[in-house]
Design a protein around this motif. Structure first.
Motif, PDB file in Angstrom:
ATOM      1  N   UNK A  65      35.486  30.291  85.879  1.00 10.68           N
ATOM      2  CA  UNK A  65      35.588  28.837  85.713  1.00 10.68           C
ATOM      3  C   UNK A  65      36.204  28.438  84.386  1.00 10.68           C
ATOM      4  N   UNK A  66      35.919  29.247  83.319  1.00 10.18           N
ATOM      5  CA  UNK A  66      36.387  28.826  81.994  1.00 10.18           C
ATOM      6  C   UNK A  66      37.887  29.035  81.791  1.00 10.18           C
ATOM      7  N   UNK A  67      38.538  29.725  82.751  1.00  9.35           N
ATOM      8  CA  UNK A  67      39.999  29.908  82.642  1.00  9.35           C
ATOM      9  C   UNK A  67      40.709  28.554  82.732  1.00  9.35           C
ATOM     10  N   UNK A  68      40.178  27.691  83.615  1.00  7.32           N
ATOM     11  CA  UNK A  68      40.825  26.376  83.817  1.00  7.32           C
ATOM     12  C   UNK A  68      40.676  25.488  82.578  1.00  7.32           C
ATOM     13  N   UNK A  69      39.443  25.237  82.069  1.00  4.94           N
ATOM     14  CA  UNK A  69      39.364  24.387  80.880  1.00  4.94           C
ATOM     15  C   UNK A  69      40.060  24.990  79.663  1.00  4.94           C
ATOM     16  N   UNK A  70      40.008  26.341  79.551  1.00  9.99           N
ATOM     17  CA  UNK A  70      40.673  26.970  78.403  1.00  9.99           C
ATOM     18  C   UNK A  70      42.189  26.742  78.468  1.00  9.99           C
ATOM     19  N   UNK A  71      42.734  26.802  79.677  1.00 11.67           N
ATOM     20  CA  UNK A  71      44.174  26.524  79.838  1.00 11.67           C
ATOM     21  C   UNK A  71      44.474  25.091  79.416  1.00 11.67           C
ATOM     22  N   UNK A  72      43.588  24.189  79.809  1.00 11.96           N
ATOM     23  CA  UNK A  72      43.791  22.779  79.447  1.00 11.96           C
ATOM     24  C   UNK A  72      43.690  22.570  77.932  1.00 11.96           C
ATOM     25  N   UNK A  73      42.717  23.269  77.317  1.00 16.84           N
ATOM     26  CA  UNK A  73      42.536  23.150  75.861  1.00 16.84           C
ATOM     27  C   UNK A  73      43.776  23.673  75.129  1.00 16.84           C
ATOM     28  N   UNK A  74      44.268  24.846  75.573  1.00 19.17           N
ATOM     29  CA  UNK A  74      45.460  25.421  74.929  1.00 19.17           C
ATOM     30  C   UNK A  74      46.659  24.482  75.081  1.00 19.17           C
ATOM     31  N   UNK A  75      46.805  23.905  76.275  1.00 17.11           N
ATOM     32  CA  UNK A  75      47.919  22.970  76.510  1.00 17.11           C
ATOM     33  C   UNK A  75      47.766  21.738  75.633  1.00 17.11           C
ATOM     34  N   UNK A  76      46.521  21.271  75.462  1.00  9.66           N
ATOM     35  CA  UNK A  76      46.291  20.096  74.609  1.00  9.66           C
ATOM     36  C   UNK A  76      46.665  20.401  73.159  1.00  9.66           C
ATOM     37  N   UNK A  77      46.345  21.641  72.733  1.00 11.76           N
ATOM     38  CA  UNK A  77      46.710  22.060  71.368  1.00 11.76           C
ATOM     39  C   UNK A  77      48.226  22.030  71.182  1.00 11.76           C
TER      40      UNK A  77
END
Lengths: 145, 236
Positions: free
Chosen positions: B48-60
């Motif tokens: 599950x954390x792959x999705x939010x982590x991808x979003x966080x990296x993209x936000x960065x």
């Protein structure tokens, strides 16, 4: 990923028909092949499905051939779209081939079985299978020219 | 083989149509999973954390793109290797827990499963890049083409090298090597700017394009080799 059962049914049936020359027996064997595949979970969605199906069909055909008295005469083709002379000549040349070579031509060029599957079925390397098919096609082409 | 001979062969191997086919298929109707159904099914098995982590990296990436005062947009390319690393580690999860042989024996082939997961994550990341590219073009100093190329090139390069490494080095070591490669690609951007300041300028876009094409080819080749390699394991 998923196998087109309807398409493969026709192909396995064609394969069985050319081994047994009996419509009834070929259809029985085709259905038995699929029932055995349905019963097997191991091969249901792997890339070995085609090889598995053809191996079952071949073994069942051999069993059936031993058990019953199959008619060795090939079926007469109906009127076809291609040149009738070419068709007659081709059938004559195919009859001259040995049974395994004829079967190989059927599987590769009519049933369009991938080379990888054929390598597994005939226990041959891709290279030797390629050479074998090239040799058969050369004989057919020379006879037709 | 020419078409005429192929047609003649089809005719020569004519068979009378099967009489009981429709009844058999109706009786033994089997519901096969379609491609998209398999992908949707596999999405649930991605951590599950792959999705939010991808979003966080993209936000960065977006934040650094819009807030940074740097004239060279190396920061766009610096974080995408870690997105690719997420895909590689997700695919190597079975290896990490030494469950790959068990997966090979399951009903769904490992090749189909890996393909489905890669398509799911790949499409998600492409959608993120598709979203980031126009935003970066509007809010930062780079054009849309530049942003797209800077995002995709390190991503695909990391994916290609990661697949190569996991194919050659099995288990935890392979995944650690992938992490190291992602880190090296990530820091090579700012380091390269010191050596060649014009690297991220529009006139060098053609070289970036060439690098992107090479990375795409490498990723495709590596992916094919990986799938083939799984097939070989399956035969044993």
């Amino acid at each position: 990923m998923a196998l087109d059962i309807e398409e493969q049914y026709e192909k396995i049936y064609r394969y069985c028909f050319y081994r047994l020359h009996s419509r009834e027996q070929a259809e029985d064997i085709t259905q038995e092949t699929f029932l055995r595949w349905f019963a097997s979970d191991t091969y249901r969605d792997t890339n070995q499905v085609l090889q598995y199906l053809y191996t079952i069909a071949r073994n069942l055909c051999i069993d059936e051939y031993r058990r019953s008295d199959c008619d060795p005469r090939p079926a007469e083709p109906p009127c076809q779209e291609t040149d009738p002379l070419l068709s007659i000549a081709l059938r004559a040349e195919l009859d001259k081939l040995d049974a395994e070579d004829r079967e190989l031509i059927l599987l590769r060029y009519v049933n369009e079985v991938p080379v990888k599957v054929l390598c597994g079925l005939y226990q041959q390397s891709r290279f030797s299978l390629h050479r074998r098919m090239k040799r058969i096609l050369k004989v057919l082409r020379e006879a037709l020219d | 083989m020419n078409r005429k001979l192929k047609q003649a062969l089809s005719d020569a191997f004519y068979v009378p149509p099967p009489a009981r086919k429709a009844a058999f298929l109706k009786q033994h109707r089997r519901r096969e999973l379609g491609r998209w159904e398999l992908i949707a099914l596999q999405v649930r098995y991605i951590r599950w954390w792959v999705w939010p982590l991808s979003l966080v990296l993209s936000s960065f990436i977006l934040m650094t793109g819009t807030l940074s005062a740097e004239s060279t947009p190396w920061y766009i390319a610096a974080l995408t290797p870690f997105l690719a690393l997420l895909v590689i580690t997700e695919n190597g999860r079975a290896q990490l827990y030494q469950m790959d042989e068990l997966e090979l024996a399951c009903r769904m082939s490992r090749q189909s499963v890996i393909l489905a997961r890669m398509v799911a994550l790949g499409l998600f990341h492409l959608a993120l890049f598709g979203l980031l590219t126009p935003l970066l073009a509007v809010w930062s100093t780079v054009g849309a083409a530049q942003a797209g190329v800077y995002l995709l090139t390190p991503y695909l390069l990391t994916a290609a090298l990661g697949m190569e490494l996991t194919r050659r080095i099995r288990g935890r070591e392979g995944l650690l090597a992938c992490g190291a490669v992602a880190a090296v690609i990530s820091v090579s951007g700012p380091l390269a700017v010191n050596i060649r300041p014009a690297l991220y300028q529009p006139e060098n876009l053609i070289w970036w394009g060439a690098a992107l094409a090479a990375a795409m080819i490498a990723a495709a080749v590596e992916f094919t080799l990986n799938v083939k390699n799984m097939g070989e394991l399956q035969w044993n």
